[in-house]
Design an enzyme around this catalytic site. Sequence first.
Site, PDB file in Angstrom:
ATOM      1  N   HIS A 286       2.427  25.686  39.469  1.00  0.00           N
ATOM      2  CA  HIS A 286       3.569  26.609  39.149  1.00  0.00           C
ATOM      3  C   HIS A 286       4.935  25.981  39.368  1.00  0.00           C
ATOM      4  O   HIS A 286       5.121  25.140  40.623  1.00  0.00           O
ATOM      5  CB  HIS A 286       3.731  27.811  40.032  1.00  0.00           C
ATOM      6  CG  HIS A 286       3.925  27.906  41.500  1.00  0.00           C
ATOM      7  ND1 HIS A 286       5.179  27.832  41.876  1.00  0.00           N
ATOM      8  CD2 HIS A 286       2.993  28.077  42.687  1.00  0.00           C
ATOM      9  CE1 HIS A 286       5.072  27.747  43.342  1.00  0.00           C
ATOM     10  NE2 HIS A 286       3.904  28.058  43.743  1.00  0.00           N
ATOM     11  N   ASP A 298       4.852  23.087  47.591  1.00  0.00           N
ATOM     12  CA  ASP A 298       4.762  24.408  47.067  1.00  0.00           C
ATOM     13  C   ASP A 298       5.899  24.478  45.936  1.00  0.00           C
ATOM     14  O   ASP A 298       6.891  24.881  46.044  1.00  0.00           O
ATOM     15  CB  ASP A 298       4.765  25.394  48.041  1.00  0.00           C
ATOM     16  CG  ASP A 298       4.589  26.983  47.549  1.00  0.00           C
ATOM     17  OD1 ASP A 298       4.130  27.126  46.553  1.00  0.00           O
ATOM     18  OD2 ASP A 298       5.234  27.851  48.353  1.00  0.00           O
ATOM     19  N   GLU A 332       6.066  32.010  39.741  1.00  0.00           N
ATOM     20  CA  GLU A 332       5.187  32.292  40.656  1.00  0.00           C
ATOM     21  C   GLU A 332       5.623  32.972  41.885  1.00  0.00           C
ATOM     22  O   GLU A 332       5.016  33.849  42.262  1.00  0.00           O
ATOM     23  CB  GLU A 332       4.131  31.229  40.844  1.00  0.00           C
ATOM     24  CG  GLU A 332       2.771  31.720  41.769  1.00  0.00           C
ATOM     25  CD  GLU A 332       3.097  31.731  43.144  1.00  0.00           C
ATOM     26  OE1 GLU A 332       2.018  32.325  43.902  1.00  0.00           O
ATOM     27  OE2 GLU A 332       4.004  31.249  43.660  1.00  0.00           O
ATOM     28  N   GLU A 333       6.724  32.593  42.463  1.00  0.00           N
ATOM     29  CA  GLU A 333       7.247  32.904  43.682  1.00  0.00           C
ATOM     30  C   GLU A 333       7.469  34.243  43.981  1.00  0.00           C
ATOM     31  O   GLU A 333       7.459  34.869  45.047  1.00  0.00           O
ATOM     32  CB  GLU A 333       8.190  32.078  44.029  1.00  0.00           C
ATOM     33  CG  GLU A 333       7.907  30.491  44.395  1.00  0.00           C
ATOM     34  CD  GLU A 333       6.777  30.196  45.572  1.00  0.00           C
ATOM     35  OE1 GLU A 333       6.349  31.231  46.343  1.00  0.00           O
ATOM     36  OE2 GLU A 333       6.387  29.142  45.830  1.00  0.00           O
ATOM     37  N   ASP A 360      -2.320  25.311  44.102  1.00  0.00           N
ATOM     38  CA  ASP A 360      -1.122  25.822  45.018  1.00  0.00           C
ATOM     39  C   ASP A 360      -1.276  26.317  46.357  1.00  0.00           C
ATOM     40  O   ASP A 360      -1.074  27.268  46.765  1.00  0.00           O
ATOM     41  CB  ASP A 360      -0.754  27.288  44.015  1.00  0.00           C
ATOM     42  CG  ASP A 360       0.406  27.962  44.504  1.00  0.00           C
ATOM     43  OD1 ASP A 360       1.240  27.165  45.090  1.00  0.00           O
ATOM     44  OD2 ASP A 360       0.707  29.183  44.649  1.00  0.00           O
ATOM     45  N   HIS A 432       7.896  27.510  52.164  1.00  0.00           N
ATOM     46  CA  HIS A 432       9.035  28.564  52.101  1.00  0.00           C
ATOM     47  C   HIS A 432      10.315  28.054  52.949  1.00  0.00           C
ATOM     48  O   HIS A 432      10.966  28.988  53.236  1.00  0.00           O
ATOM     49  CB  HIS A 432       8.558  29.793  52.129  1.00  0.00           C
ATOM     50  CG  HIS A 432       7.679  30.346  51.163  1.00  0.00           C
ATOM     51  ND1 HIS A 432       7.195  31.782  50.992  1.00  0.00           N
ATOM     52  CD2 HIS A 432       7.080  29.648  50.194  1.00  0.00           C
ATOM     53  CE1 HIS A 432       6.499  31.786  49.915  1.00  0.00           C
ATOM     54  NE2 HIS A 432       6.613  30.424  49.367  1.00  0.00           N
TER      55      HIS A 432
END
Length: 474
Positions: A286, A298, A332-333, A360, A432
């Site tokens: 993604h 990520d 995606e997030e 991912d 994140h």
Amino acid sequence: MTRKPLLLTVIASSIFAASAFAAAPGNDPAALVKIRDTALASDWAYERLADMTDLIGPRLSGSAGEAAAVRQVADTMRKLGATVTLEPVKVPHWVRGVETGELVEYKGRPDGVSQRVVLTALGGSGATPASGLNAQVIVVRNFDELKARAAEVKGRIVLFDVPFDQFMADRGLAGPAYGQGSNYRSNGPRMAAQLGAVAALVRSVGGANYRIAHTGATRLDDNARIPAAAVSVEDAMLMSRLAARGPLTMRLTLTPQTKPDADSFNVIADFPGTDKPGEIVIVSGHLDSWDLGTGAHDDAAGVVGAMAVVDTLKKLNLRPRRTIRVIAWANEENGTRGARAYLESNKAKVETHFAAIESDNGAGRPFGMRMSVGPQAVKLFAPLQAVLQPIGAGTFRREDVLGTGDLSGLEKAGVPSFAPLLDTSTYFHYHHTAADTFDKVDKEDLRRHVALMASTTWFLANMEEPIGRWSELR
């Protein structure tokens, strides 16, 4: 000696290893070896990772960074000779604003003293007034405690102080550990809002306690979009200790905005097949990332790993039988709208999708592949395992459902799905956060990642015998 990871929790699984180096029909073992070794000798993916993270940076849906990444990936894939399609997607456009927290009243506080809290708004958070809000904090450690203390919640800030289980992560169970913690981030603020809380905080979901905050999406109702943030592990622990002494008051300022949906795209790059061009093998990651760091693990690593499949085959002048479709998924997030748009536009063509891969889970060292295929298909992958075993990536584990973020709809529709089986013991240290940056990705691990992705994609694209649809268990 390489330590094998413990199994993740699955509905059903099996581990099998190839003992003989034999080719399946349509797959030449010499070609697989060349693909593996070419990927291991190349830094193309690492260089593209630097392009995406260093030149563009964060890529949250609706941002200028996301738009730049769409153009960058599309241009790169065109240069490789792929046929590029930009599939339109309407994506959420949430913008982070001011975010500050300060402990202003607590038992034993010296005059004139307050304490700053390291925090970051959760995606989808509501806003405080521009001047902030002051409220007492109630600390809970699970949903049962929240319900038991429901009468205390109204007008207060709820802190969910739930530790991330790094012990599990260190033993190959990072995914389940993350699932346990992220449940409070996803659902805790909504449950607190339903009880009348004025704001909600969650202890950061991650294993490295370096006083950094881990963001992520939360599921608030539109009519109760209270301010919601993640606080660093150290500050969550501090607040728990202070609350145990007596009443604790926080001044919280969060000023995010939810803007109208923005225009974005799935980047779809086709490398046409020879005699079966109408059958598709997806390899993907993604494109979007959270806005604190540059999303190296990520999921820039997943995107460049997928792109590098085509680069590897181009270097060897190899053409697959089936069409290889590289997809850089949008959103995606905080919405998975790219995946949903693709499934909607391809619902009448799902049967043409032979298999799909999504990466991912970062760029840790790969051990092999997870795959949702029927038990009868397990033996088909022995030749591929034999080629990957020398680099420690020959473990292929069958599971009933992978549940990856962007492939879940295709998987439910019966498309056999694959995801790299990786060392994720430190993945949630950076996940994140502002620390998810290029320097955290190991070059050699990324080479192995590409070798696994390219070899598996080629193998799938050239299999003679069908894998079979894996929908009867759902």
